[in-house]
Design an enzyme around this catalytic site. Sequence first.
Site: not given
Ligand code: HMG
Ligand code: MG
Length: 302
Positions: A211, A242, A251
């Site tokens: 980034h 992020c 980035n």
């Molecule tokens: P949680 O709340 O602990 O999940 O989140 P849960 O398993 O307890 O489920 C809670 C609710 O989320 C439920 O729905 C699930 O169905 C739903 P509800 O019953 O409340 O209606 N759920 C989902 N829905 C759709 N798709 C799924 C999913 N999983 C659960 N896959 C979870 C845990 C991981 C889901 C949450 O924390 C999350 O979605 N985090 C995403 C964070 C993210 O996307 N961050 C950005 C990307 S990482 C990044 O940018 C870094 C990178 O670029 C590298 C760098 O720069 O370093 C890659």
């Molecule tokens: Mg990233």
Amino acid sequence: MAETFPAAVRIVEVGARDGLQNETATVTTDTRVELIDRLASAGLRTIEAGSFVSPKWVPQMADSAEVLRRVTRRPGVSYPVLVPNLQGLEAALAAGVTEVAVFASASEAFSLRNINCTIADSLKRFEPVLDAARRHGVRIRGYVSCVLGCPFQGTVPHDAVTGIAGSLLSQGCYEVSLGDTTGAGTPRAARAMLEAVLRIAPADRLALHFHDTYGQALANIYACLSLGVSVLDSSIAGLGGCPYAPGATGNVATEDLVYMLHGMGIETGIDLPKLLAASAFISQALGRRPSSRVARACHRSA
Ligand code: HMG
Ligand code: MG
């Protein structure tokens, strides 16, 4: 001794995911699809198309299945998506993906904020994801975040980075991308971190993901390029950041990276004028100037 650089680099375009996941202005599904199609026609061969995460956590990516359905899938182009768990993988498989990425963090504090679980739990959670992906013939990339520092805990030791990178590779990721999530890293630190990872993994299994929050990304890439890594992540128009790394911006801009690499005689297979047109397209859709210096310079001289 003169430094040697790779003859060619593969760029992993992350703007439609890492970029747009952090933009406050919502772009329509049509815009995201057109952006991805334009990036493919500019010559990009790996274009992250979205993520199958909780729409409550990252609403900008909620239409990822629709995006994948509408994108013109070109032969030879991969359209990976991020998946945090089995639920995400199942949705991605239903959308017909052939490549996914799992993402872990080298910082415990960031892991809790970003995916609501510890690092150890995240690696455990990936096991069935990786098994199922393999069974479906889906390629898996891995990310390690916070490799040069964490917005919540500060310093991140090299051991933490090498530990997670090693785990992801042994779990079956074909490549691990080392993410400077905050963009706070500087060239000597970036090179030292990469040297540490190269002690446990070959260069051809690693990618770099800088980034540009502090304007260091190109310098960091230059500092690392002679160590043999030839896969670099970047984001069109320098979009994004992020949502769980406060203050972090996008980035390194793909235009700036391509300009630098071509200037160094390193092939990318990318057509810079077409890339600049894609950058202008998405910047206009978002109603803001690209953060790419090359895009701004070319716009002034056009
Ligand atoms: P949680 O709340 O602990 O999940 O989140 P849960 O398993 O307890 O489920 C809670 C609710 O989320 C439920 O729905 C699930 O169905 C739903 P509800 O019953 O409340 O209606 N759920 C989902 N829905 C759709 N798709 C799924 C999913 N999983 C659960 N896959 C979870 C845990 C991981 C889901 C949450 O924390 C999350 O979605 N985090 C995403 C964070 C993210 O996307 N961050 C950005 C990307 S990482 C990044 O940018 C870094 C990178 O670029 C590298 C760098 O720069 O370093 C890659
Ligand atoms: Mg990233």
